[in-house]
Design a protein around this motif. Sequence first.
Motif, PDB file in Angstrom:
ATOM      1  N   CYS A 250       0.847  -1.194   0.000  1.00 25.89           N
ATOM      2  CA  CYS A 250       0.000   0.000   0.000  1.00 25.89           C
ATOM      3  C   CYS A 250       0.884   1.245   0.000  1.00 25.89           C
ATOM      4  O   CYS A 250       1.848   1.332   0.747  1.00 25.89           O
ATOM      5  N   CYS A 253      -0.150   3.157   3.721  1.00 23.87           N
ATOM      6  CA  CYS A 253       0.259   2.609   5.029  1.00 23.87           C
ATOM      7  C   CYS A 253       1.391   1.589   4.911  1.00 23.87           C
ATOM      8  O   CYS A 253       1.876   1.086   5.913  1.00 23.87           O
ATOM      9  N   CYS A 269      -6.244  -1.199  -0.340  1.00 24.25           N
ATOM     10  CA  CYS A 269      -5.801  -1.620   0.992  1.00 24.25           C
ATOM     11  C   CYS A 269      -6.943  -1.439   1.989  1.00 24.25           C
ATOM     12  O   CYS A 269      -7.869  -0.661   1.753  1.00 24.25           O
ATOM     13  N   CYS A 271      -6.813   0.184   4.528  1.00 23.45           N
ATOM     14  CA  CYS A 271      -6.774   1.571   5.020  1.00 23.45           C
ATOM     15  C   CYS A 271      -7.415   2.526   4.020  1.00 23.45           C
ATOM     16  O   CYS A 271      -7.531   3.720   4.280  1.00 23.45           O
ATOM     17  N   GLY A 273      -6.092   3.066   1.063  1.00 26.27           N
ATOM     18  CA  GLY A 273      -5.031   3.463   0.126  1.00 26.27           C
ATOM     19  C   GLY A 273      -4.944   2.519  -1.068  1.00 26.27           C
ATOM     20  O   GLY A 273      -5.623   1.498  -1.137  1.00 26.27           O
TER      21      GLY A 273
END
Length: 410
Positions: A250, A253, A269, A271, A273
């Motif tokens: 990613c 992160c 991802c 997160c 991302g």
Amino acid sequence: MEFNADLHIHGRFSAATSSDMDFRKLARGAKQKGVHLLATGDCLHPTWLKEIREMEEVEEGTFELDGTRFILTTEVEADKRVHHLLLFPSVSAVEAFSEAVERHTTTLRSDGRPKLRMTGEEIAQVARDVGAHLGPAHAFTPWTGIYAHFGSLKECYGDLADDITYLELGLSANSDYGDGIEELRDVTFLSNSDAHSPQPVRLAREFNTIEAGDMTFDQVILALTREKGCRVMMNVGLPPEEGKYNRTACTRCFRQFDLEQVLARRWRCMCGGTIKKGVRDRALELARKQGTQRPKHRPDYIYMIPLAEIIMRAIGHSSPFTGKVRARWEAIITEFGNEIDVLLHVPVNDLRESAGEDVARAIDSFRQGKVTVIPGGGGRYGTVLLPGQDPEEFAPPMDSSEKQRTLFDY
Ligand SMILES: [Zn+2]
Ligand SMILES: [Zn+2]
């Protein structure tokens, strides 16, 4: 003769380059590092070219300053943002190239690495017309490497693919990554620094040891085409896992993924991302089959990291730019002359006194492959750990069951 050459750097007119970057500082950095021939970089930029021409031209297309040789090179960005590395035989060839591409760009005067609205094939045609050589720069890198956008040299360079005699591996790859790819069997691999600063921690962090008659443009080309007994006899560079795009990860992160997981996740991802395919996974995809034999002409690829980074790890600092690291570095270079000798050649027993027991031991561990590399990915560099250092302290978040590998797993 044998000499060390770094054939890809940038001058101070490229984006994100040190304002320090001038030829006097480059010559000094080269001496401290132990490289003998450097790329000028950015030779299409008029001001940088003017500074190149102020050096002594020892032979057409080969310059010298304070004992360091330079040959005319530039990187250009083509369609799809793919980067190519060009080597020129003379200033007049540089000027002819500039003239030919001028109407395809608006950045020739503002950017050391100009953006050309041209395909790889069109650029290869102009290069051929003016007697320049070109090949892919950092070939496997996401976004700007040829293999990020094309499945083969032919797809990028068309009928001129046969002109390609060299390919730059990039910081996140070594020769193994290219050896699996059938079309690269006859291509010479280059390991260059792509340095944006003249400091030895960046300059020639990757370089090539060349065997040729002299340190000139003509002889370098003979080495790249492997003619008249000239050749690249060794590639030297960072362990590929230390490169910031080695693993699929990613970009926000830095969590790392296996390729199958990524497909299921559609490159997103947890997160939020974006996940970027790593150099290693891309090279494996392109490999014709696992375990391809490396061609006979392929030289060894030796791992080396900058001396300041070894000192930093040996004394437990988190940056190679602290005063203490600098002081230790200076003591060592004053005694032994240059980094490459210290890192690769000087007997460890001789290093102990000026380098200190801790640094001498770290250099020895590195030479013997007794270090671990936590792979980088998603834009974050990997980390080299000396024996006894705790990986937990440095590890990026992992989403795979993959164990860390040591240098010699590849
Ligand atoms: Zn580039
Ligand atoms: Zn993420």
